[in-house]
Design a protein around this motif. Structure first.
Motif, PDB file in Angstrom:
ATOM      1  N   LEU A  23       0.825  -1.208   0.000  1.00 19.41           N
ATOM      2  CA  LEU A  23       0.000   0.000   0.000  1.00 19.41           C
ATOM      3  C   LEU A  23       0.860   1.258   0.000  1.00 19.41           C
ATOM      4  O   LEU A  23       0.632   2.182  -0.793  1.00 19.41           O
ATOM      5  CB  LEU A  23      -0.924  -0.006   1.217  1.00 19.41           C
ATOM      6  CG  LEU A  23      -1.895   1.174   1.351  1.00 19.41           C
ATOM      7  CD1 LEU A  23      -2.879   1.198   0.192  1.00 19.41           C
ATOM      8  CD2 LEU A  23      -2.646   1.101   2.683  1.00 19.41           C
ATOM      9  N   ILE A  83      -9.416   2.896   3.349  1.00 14.74           N
ATOM     10  CA  ILE A  83      -9.175   2.518   1.957  1.00 14.74           C
ATOM     11  C   ILE A  83     -10.485   2.460   1.183  1.00 14.74           C
ATOM     12  O   ILE A  83     -10.598   2.975   0.067  1.00 14.74           O
ATOM     13  CB  ILE A  83      -8.450   1.155   1.897  1.00 14.74           C
ATOM     14  CG1 ILE A  83      -7.044   1.274   2.488  1.00 14.74           C
ATOM     15  CG2 ILE A  83      -8.369   0.654   0.465  1.00 14.74           C
ATOM     16  CD1 ILE A  83      -6.366  -0.054   2.714  1.00 14.74           C
ATOM     17  N   SER A 155      -8.162  -3.386   0.410  1.00 12.81           N
ATOM     18  CA  SER A 155      -8.771  -3.417   1.741  1.00 12.81           C
ATOM     19  C   SER A 155      -8.982  -4.830   2.268  1.00 12.81           C
ATOM     20  O   SER A 155      -9.162  -5.034   3.483  1.00 12.81           O
ATOM     21  CB  SER A 155     -10.123  -2.691   1.720  1.00 12.81           C
ATOM     22  OG  SER A 155     -11.037  -3.387   0.877  1.00 12.81           O
TER      23      SER A 155
END
Length: 389
Positions: A23, A83, A155
């Motif tokens: 991420l 997210i 996510s």
């Protein structure tokens, strides 16, 4: 309940760590940003160590671990919602990592101090081995699972980690203790730092912790795996994955074996032998140009390291009074965590100065030398026969 909770928590941590790395790099494209993730996770351990130990010796350790896992669950839940909602920025990720690191700083040493209260003393070494299989199983499954789930959606791994953390928290709350929690001591400055003083005054405990610390510090060849995979073994990312998997497989196999056939006699010499084999395996890996040989060397490295971990943990926990166990475990966790971080740094810097193979080999030779020196410095550890002292 302890083992299931440890497995779920370790699995959730591994999934979250992989997903966080992807991420942050996807958001920033910066290797330095990835480094900050590691720093923000590690810094709370350094800052909170002595407070953590004192808290673990004053309050119910089950409650502390359970709260920490719940906080970790809430943290990754926040990441999940951020997210999905699109409102999570990079500063928010770093803030979550700090909270996550703080909870882990409390959870890990408290978990170590909790285990002796879960099983009778005569079964502790086997329990430590079984507990280590939880961590190694998570180390094998977690990163791969985290990567696969991230491919489904950024996510998803955080959502799964949330469920695992909350389930782990419930498992820990359900644990029944074999021994009663320690009585609370008055909170004084001396009592906060007494764990460090206790270790310094006990040659067996000091020798055990320092031997593992220095060996890991010198033998950090695993930090060089990407270079070995690409430039020395001439494999692709698949080769790097196999190399990273090998130590965990060796450690898992050894942990399973030790849970069934426990170490009972001459444990001090067996610890020295395990660290010596760790050094030899590092040397074989350093000079290997064949991926199969390298994988076997890394598996032996992981297995020998697991023997050292089981002996070190058992000795420290059995030779430490129940009322001191939290503070001693906190110092132990700090030392081992620091040696892992500095070991990777030392290997990287040495490789930059002298080359990759000389750096890995230097770590192996250094580990062998440390075993010889420590056997002379800590004769009480060398003569240690049984875990009970």
């Amino acid at each position: 309940m302890f083992w299931i909770g440890r497995t779920l928590s370790s699995l959730a941590f591994q999934m979250s760590a992989v997903a966080l790395g992807w991420l942050v790099y996807a958001r920033t494209g910066s290797a330095a940003s990835l480094g900050l993730v590691g720093l923000f996770q590690f810094a709370p351990m350094v800052v909170l160590t002595f407070l953590v130990g004192h808290v673990a010796d004053r309050y119910d350790r089950r409650l502390i671990v359970s709260i920490c896992q719940a906080v970790e669950g809430l943290t990754v839940l926040t990441l999940t919602l951020g997210i999905v909602g699109g409102w999570l920025g990079t500063p928010g990720i770093y803030a979550a990592v700090v909270v996550f690191g703080g909870a882990r700083a409390f959870e890990q040493p408290t978990n170590a101090a909790l285990l002796p209260g879960v099983v009778p003393a005569e079964l502790l070494s086997r329990a430590v081995a079984v507990s280590s299989t939880a961590v190694q199983t998570a180390a094998i499954i977690g990163p791969a699972l985290g990567g696969l789930l991230y491919a489904v959606g950024p996510s998803v791994p955080f959502a799964c980690a949330t469920v695992c953390f909350f389930l782990a928290s419930l498992c820990v709350r359900a644990i029944r203790l074999e021994r009663t929690p320690p009585r609370k001591e008055p909170a004084t400055l001396a009592s906060v730092f007494s764990g460090l003083h206790f270790i310094w005054q006990r040659p067996v405990v000091l020798g055990t912790i320092s031997l593992d610390l220095v060996a890991v510090l010198l033998g950090g060849a695993t930090a060089l795996l990407p270079i070995y995979a690409k430039d020395i073994l001439h494999t692709g990312p698949w080769g790097l994955g196999l190399l990273r998997l090998s130590p965990a497989l060796g450690a898992l196999a050894m942990g399973t074996a030790l849970s069934m056939v426990p170490l009972e006699r001459r444990v001090g010499l067996k610890m020295f032998a395990a660290v010596f084999i760790f050094g030899l395996a590092t040397l074989v890996f350093a000079y290997s140009t064949n991926i199969a040989v390298s994988m076997v060397a890394l598996a032996v490295l992981g297995a020998s390291d697991n023997i050292s971990v089981v002996i070190r943990t058992s000795l420290v926990q059995l030779l430490t009074p129940e009322a001191m166990l939290g503070r001693v475990s906190a110092v132990n966790s700090l030392f081992i965590g620091t040696s892992n971080q500095l070991g990777e740094f030392e290997s990287g810097m040495t490789a930059a100065l002298f080359g990759t193979v000389p750096a890995a080999a230097l770590g192996g030779f250094g580990t062998l030398a440390v075993v010889v020196v420590w056997m002379m410095l800590f004769p009480a550890l060398r003569r240690a026969d049984r875990f009970e002292g």
